[in-house]
Design a protein around this motif. Sequence first.
Motif, PDB file in Angstrom:
ATOM      1  N   PHE A  70      58.415  55.139  -8.265  1.00 19.80           N
ATOM      2  CA  PHE A  70      58.556  55.743  -9.590  1.00 19.80           C
ATOM      3  C   PHE A  70      58.142  54.800 -10.713  1.00 19.80           C
ATOM      4  N   ARG A  71      57.900  53.521 -10.388  1.00 23.08           N
ATOM      5  CA  ARG A  71      57.454  52.550 -11.382  1.00 23.08           C
ATOM      6  C   ARG A  71      55.931  52.530 -11.523  1.00 23.08           C
ATOM      7  N   LEU A  72      55.220  53.183 -10.613  1.00 23.15           N
ATOM      8  CA  LEU A  72      53.759  53.162 -10.647  1.00 23.15           C
ATOM      9  C   LEU A  72      53.232  54.170 -11.667  1.00 23.15           C
ATOM     10  N   PRO A  73      52.491  53.718 -12.674  1.00 23.97           N
ATOM     11  CA  PRO A  73      51.973  54.645 -13.697  1.00 23.97           C
ATOM     12  C   PRO A  73      51.090  55.731 -13.109  1.00 23.97           C
ATOM     13  N   GLU A  74      50.305  55.381 -12.072  1.00 18.19           N
ATOM     14  CA  GLU A  74      49.364  56.359 -11.537  1.00 18.19           C
ATOM     15  C   GLU A  74      50.035  57.481 -10.759  1.00 18.19           C
ATOM     16  N   VAL A  75      51.325  57.355 -10.482  1.00 21.72           N
ATOM     17  CA  VAL A  75      52.029  58.398  -9.723  1.00 21.72           C
ATOM     18  C   VAL A  75      51.954  59.740 -10.443  1.00 21.72           C
ATOM     19  N   CYS A  76      52.008  59.733 -11.754  1.00 25.29           N
ATOM     20  CA  CYS A  76      52.059  61.003 -12.483  1.00 25.29           C
ATOM     21  C   CYS A  76      50.736  61.361 -13.137  1.00 25.29           C
ATOM     22  N   LEU A  77      49.656  60.667 -12.763  1.00 21.00           N
ATOM     23  CA  LEU A  77      48.347  61.075 -13.255  1.00 21.00           C
ATOM     24  C   LEU A  77      47.889  62.335 -12.532  1.00 21.00           C
ATOM     25  N   PRO A  78      46.783  62.930 -12.937  1.00 20.17           N
ATOM     26  CA  PRO A  78      46.277  64.127 -12.245  1.00 20.17           C
ATOM     27  C   PRO A  78      45.963  63.839 -10.784  1.00 20.17           C
ATOM     28  N   THR A  79      45.396  64.825 -10.087  1.00 17.46           N
ATOM     29  CA  THR A  79      45.133  64.702  -8.660  1.00 17.46           C
ATOM     30  C   THR A  79      44.238  63.514  -8.354  1.00 17.46           C
ATOM     31  N   THR A  80      44.246  63.091  -7.104  1.00 20.71           N
ATOM     32  CA  THR A  80      43.478  61.907  -6.708  1.00 20.71           C
ATOM     33  C   THR A  80      41.994  62.050  -7.032  1.00 20.71           C
ATOM     34  N   ASN A  81      41.387  63.203  -6.712  1.00 26.29           N
ATOM     35  CA  ASN A  81      39.958  63.405  -6.993  1.00 26.29           C
ATOM     36  C   ASN A  81      39.667  63.310  -8.477  1.00 26.29           C
ATOM     37  N   MET A  82      40.547  63.899  -9.292  1.00 22.68           N
ATOM     38  CA  MET A  82      40.358  63.854 -10.731  1.00 22.68           C
ATOM     39  C   MET A  82      40.511  62.428 -11.241  1.00 22.68           C
ATOM     40  N   LYS A  83      41.481  61.679 -10.684  1.00 21.31           N
ATOM     41  CA  LYS A  83      41.668  60.288 -11.109  1.00 21.31           C
ATOM     42  C   LYS A  83      40.412  59.464 -10.825  1.00 21.31           C
ATOM     43  N   LEU A  84      39.828  59.664  -9.620  1.00 24.91           N
ATOM     44  CA  LEU A  84      38.626  58.914  -9.274  1.00 24.91           C
ATOM     45  C   LEU A  84      37.461  59.279 -10.189  1.00 24.91           C
ATOM     46  N   PHE A  85      37.324  60.569 -10.473  1.00 25.93           N
ATOM     47  CA  PHE A  85      36.241  61.025 -11.352  1.00 25.93           C
ATOM     48  C   PHE A  85      36.381  60.405 -12.741  1.00 25.93           C
ATOM     49  N   ILE A  86      37.598  60.447 -13.272  1.00 25.87           N
ATOM     50  CA  ILE A  86      37.836  59.892 -14.605  1.00 25.87           C
ATOM     51  C   ILE A  86      37.605  58.389 -14.615  1.00 25.87           C
ATOM     52  N   TYR A  87      38.037  57.710 -13.509  1.00 25.46           N
ATOM     53  CA  TYR A  87      37.916  56.253 -13.468  1.00 25.46           C
ATOM     54  C   TYR A  87      36.446  55.817 -13.483  1.00 25.46           C
ATOM     55  N   PHE A  88      35.644  56.500 -12.652  1.00 26.09           N
ATOM     56  CA  PHE A  88      34.245  56.073 -12.536  1.00 26.09           C
ATOM     57  C   PHE A  88      33.392  56.524 -13.720  1.00 26.09           C
ATOM     58  N   THR A  89      33.759  57.619 -14.362  1.00 21.88           N
ATOM     59  CA  THR A  89      32.973  58.089 -15.506  1.00 21.88           C
ATOM     60  C   THR A  89      33.423  57.476 -16.814  1.00 21.88           C
ATOM     61  N   SER A  90      34.728  57.148 -16.886  1.00 16.85           N
ATOM     62  CA  SER A  90      35.239  56.577 -18.137  1.00 16.85           C
ATOM     63  C   SER A  90      36.473  55.733 -17.855  1.00 16.85           C
ATOM     64  N   PRO A  91      36.268  54.468 -17.477  1.00 20.98           N
ATOM     65  CA  PRO A  91      37.408  53.581 -17.203  1.00 20.98           C
ATOM     66  C   PRO A  91      38.388  53.492 -18.364  1.00 20.98           C
ATOM     67  N   GLN A  92      37.873  53.525 -19.590  1.00 17.17           N
ATOM     68  CA  GLN A  92      38.755  53.440 -20.749  1.00 17.17           C
ATOM     69  C   GLN A  92      39.664  54.668 -20.829  1.00 17.17           C
ATOM     70  N   LYS A  93      39.107  55.842 -20.543  1.00 19.13           N
ATOM     71  CA  LYS A  93      39.914  57.067 -20.559  1.00 19.13           C
ATOM     72  C   LYS A  93      40.986  57.005 -19.471  1.00 19.13           C
ATOM     73  N   HIS A  94      40.609  56.433 -18.318  1.00 10.48           N
ATOM     74  CA  HIS A  94      41.573  56.274 -17.234  1.00 10.48           C
ATOM     75  C   HIS A  94      42.738  55.398 -17.681  1.00 10.48           C
ATOM     76  N   SER A  95      42.445  54.289 -18.354  1.00  6.63           N
ATOM     77  CA  SER A  95      43.488  53.395 -18.849  1.00  6.63           C
ATOM     78  C   SER A  95      44.390  54.098 -19.848  1.00  6.63           C
ATOM     79  N   ASN A  96      43.772  54.919 -20.710  1.00 10.78           N
ATOM     80  CA  ASN A  96      44.569  55.657 -21.698  1.00 10.78           C
ATOM     81  C   ASN A  96      45.502  56.657 -21.022  1.00 10.78           C
TER      82      ASN A  96
END
Length: 299
Positions: A25-51
């Motif tokens: 429950f301490r991991l920020p990425e636990v409540c991000l969108p689905t895994t595929n969406m997280k990967l897409f956002i990370y590779f297309t816009s790392p800054q957006k992923h951080s936000n």
Amino acid sequence: IQGYILLHDDIMDGSHKRRGHPCWFRLPEVCLPTTNMKLFIYFTSPQKHSNLVREYSGKVNMVAVNDGALLDNHVRRILKKNFHGKTYYVHLLHLFNEAELQMVYGQMIDVITTVVGEKDLRKYTLTLNRRIIQYKCSYYSFYLPVACALLMLGENPDDYVQMKDILVEMGIYYQIQTLSETLALSESCYGTTIHARSFLMSQIGTDIEDFKCSWLVAKALELANEEQKKILYENYGIKNQASIAKVRELYRTLNLQGVYEEYEKKTHEEFMNLIESYPSNVVQAVLKTFMGKIYKRQK
């Protein structure tokens, strides 16, 4: 069962680490969108992923609570998938439900004792510690596996009350043993390099600062004189390193490691006498196997 129990336990305790790693429950990425969406956002816009990580960080708890519920529900799904056609299926479900209920009782006692109401170290006794461990840990971790095996062999677990009592006692011993390992690990922090000390301390539990009714503090209260009890009253449950160090120093002064080793020796002798007196050689073999795995274990 173990997964969701520990996940929820960490949330209730507000823990930071579980076995040296950050709690789920301490991991920020636990409540991000689905895994595929997280990967897409990370590779297309790392800054957006951080936000997104920052945006969702405050919502992790609720998502993690639901994750625990998912794990719990999958227990029943797995049982149905593998045992639905068996004559003992309903009894198997009942066993799991009962074991989980016992665990919830133990968690309730733990939470009420530790979190709810006024913190009063005077109520911390070996009897209370035993009750928490018995319900919270022993039934599902030691009795449940053997009871399931009995059902699958066509036996009625209710006919093995003496065996159940021994397994529950083993579960209590196992948990106390874990706390003793924590104490031994804290001892090893002294005289090490700063890097090594930091690693070792990260492996140590947080029972002191979390005001847990552990075997260590209950035994310390039993052995301490009035001056030593005053140290515990003033420092136990305080979330700063100075107070934690004072409690650990008192544990060393009271030689709790030596006290535990004496308890371990005596408990092992009692277990072996109980096992040897059991009328069934098959059950004796099972219990001896359990004892062989946990007695003086190193990890």
